[in-house]
Structures are given as structure tokens and as C-alpha cells.
Write an enzyme that holds these catalytic residues in place. Sequence first.
Site, PDB file in Angstrom:
ATOM      1  N   HIS A 147      -7.091  11.478   1.742  1.00 42.91           N
ATOM      2  CA  HIS A 147      -6.631  10.180   2.263  1.00 42.91           C
ATOM      3  C   HIS A 147      -6.150  10.331   3.696  1.00 42.91           C
ATOM      4  O   HIS A 147      -5.956  11.449   4.182  1.00 42.91           O
ATOM      5  CB  HIS A 147      -5.479   9.630   1.400  1.00 42.91           C
ATOM      6  CG  HIS A 147      -5.927   9.107   0.071  1.00 42.91           C
ATOM      7  ND1 HIS A 147      -5.991   9.889  -1.060  1.00 42.91           N
ATOM      8  CD2 HIS A 147      -6.355   7.875  -0.308  1.00 42.91           C
ATOM      9  CE1 HIS A 147      -6.426   9.162  -2.077  1.00 42.91           C
ATOM     10  NE2 HIS A 147      -6.664   7.929  -1.645  1.00 42.91           N
ATOM     11  N   LYS A 151      -0.576   8.690   4.350  1.00 38.40           N
ATOM     12  CA  LYS A 151      -0.284   8.565   2.910  1.00 38.40           C
ATOM     13  C   LYS A 151       0.681   9.669   2.484  1.00 38.40           C
ATOM     14  O   LYS A 151       0.440  10.846   2.721  1.00 38.40           O
ATOM     15  CB  LYS A 151      -1.575   8.643   2.087  1.00 38.40           C
ATOM     16  CG  LYS A 151      -1.345   8.370   0.615  1.00 38.40           C
ATOM     17  CD  LYS A 151      -2.663   8.234  -0.130  1.00 38.40           C
ATOM     18  CE  LYS A 151      -2.486   8.087  -1.631  1.00 38.40           C
ATOM     19  NZ  LYS A 151      -1.836   6.845  -2.035  1.00 38.40           N
TER      20      LYS A 151
END
Length: 242
Positions: A147, A151
Site C-alpha cells: 500500500h 497507510k
Amino acid sequence: MIKVGVLGYSGRMGRLIADEIAASDACALAGGVVRKVKPEYKKTEGFLVTTDAEEIIAASDVVIDFTTADAVPNYVRLAAKHGKPFVSGTTGLDTKGLAALKEAAKKIPVLYAANTSLSLAAMKQIAALASKLLGDFAYDVAITDEHHAQKKDAPSGTAKALGDAVIAGSQGKKKPAYSSIRAGSIVGEHEVIFAGAGEVVRLHHSVTDRRVFAKGALDAALWLAKKPAGFYGMDDVLGIKA
Ligand code: NAD
């Protein structure tokens, strides 16, 4: 025409969901709930954008929530009070948040999905089946997720959900190892790897555009609008709940 209320309208997901609603013939935007109303909303939107969640929930046939974890319990209680189906894609809910959703599900249909991609729901089922078939044999299972750099949680909620599917599919015989990468602007890559001696099976799910989640959330909301009270997930939308 199903009227959809969007909680978290000003967020990245909220705006994409509003775009999906505008592009759909099956529904219309009942209004958007924000933390702070900006003057430009009034001029450009042509529908109600407000901080008053109850007003929007009351005016909706179904509500979609993409806000923050601490806002969810109050919003789902308001939806239950007004008898409105409630979809939440907000991640990071604690046990209190999940309990509030399940309590409301006794009165209204509630769908919760930390990942609203329809094909990811399908991949979970495929991972469970592979794990069931290979459960008694010498294959290691690993799950990777990639990600964007901002994140914070790792492994991702989706990686854990895939892991749960692997564990359930093999009746606890397979316990996946997790590995996470946080870099750049990656939207979301997940892989479930079954590795034996000299061979590997890789199930890979890739998201390159957040619209996938918005589209899945709206599909889920239109599906949920016709359902009885209960607690649902994306598996139910696909009709593939194990
Ligand atoms: P974002 O920060 O861009 O948007 C969140 C918005 O909610 C912000 O505009 C914020 O002002 C607003 N907000 C916060 N509290 C509110 C409240 N009480 N009432 C109304 N609005 C409120 O974040 P995002 O990328 O849109 O993501 C929102 C949530 O959805 C996060 O929890 C994220 O992890 C999750 N998410 C889920 C999926 C999925 O597939 N289910 C996909 C992407 C993001």
C-alpha cells in the site's frame, strides 16, 4: 429511484461514491454529510451538503459511510432509529464499533466491508478453496500486501481477511505468514501464495484506481436497500457466502 445518503461526502471515497451515484440510472444522491460545510458546496452541488447527519439519513433510502472509525457507532445508531439500511466501508473499527454495527443489524440491514471490491470478495473464496484442497499437504501459505506510504496499519485489514479465509478453508491447518510493504502511492496489491517444494501458486489482486471501492460500495448499497435486517458482507452481495 433509490435515494443514497453519503456520510463522509468531502473525503476521497465520499466524492468518488457521489460520482458513481451521479453516473447511475438506479439511484440519486439524497445528500452528503461533512464535518464542515464549505461555501463552494452550496454553489456547485445542487443538493444538500450538511453537518446534520440525521437530516440526510432521514431523507435517504440507504446510507453509505466512509468516515472515521469513531464516527461510525453514532451514525449507525441514527440509521437504526430511522430504519435506513447502512453500508460502512470505514476501516479501523474497534470492538465497540463492530458491536454497534451488529446491534443495529437487529433492526436494519447493515453491510460492513473493509474492502468493497467485488472481485476481492471472490478472491477470498478462491483462497479458502485452495487452502481446503491443499490443507493436508506440505504447502506454506504467505500473504503479502502493498500500500501507499501513508497507510499506517500492517498487515492491512484485507490481508487479514484473506488470512482468515485461508485458516477457515483449511479448518485451521494452514496458518499464513504476513509481509507488508508501504511505499509511494500504491493503491493496493494483495497476494496469497501457496508454496510447495519446487512450485508456487499465486493469487494476486491488484487495485489501480480507488473507483473500484466506490463502485463496489454503491453496488452493495443498492443490493442492501432491498434486504431485511441483518449483518452482511460483500460475500453476501456476490451470493457466495460459504
Ligand atoms: P478521507 O480522509 O479522504 O475522507 C474521510 C472524510 O470523512 C473526510 O473528508 C472527513 O472530513 C470526513 N469525516 C470524518 N469524520 C466525519 C464525521 N463524523 N462526519 C462526516 N464526515 C466525517 O479518507 P478516505 O480515503 O475517503 O477513506 C475514508 C475511510 O474509508 C477510511 O476509513 C478508509 O480506510 C476507508 N476506505 C475503505 C475502503 C473500502 O474498500 N472499504 C477503500 C478506501 C478507503
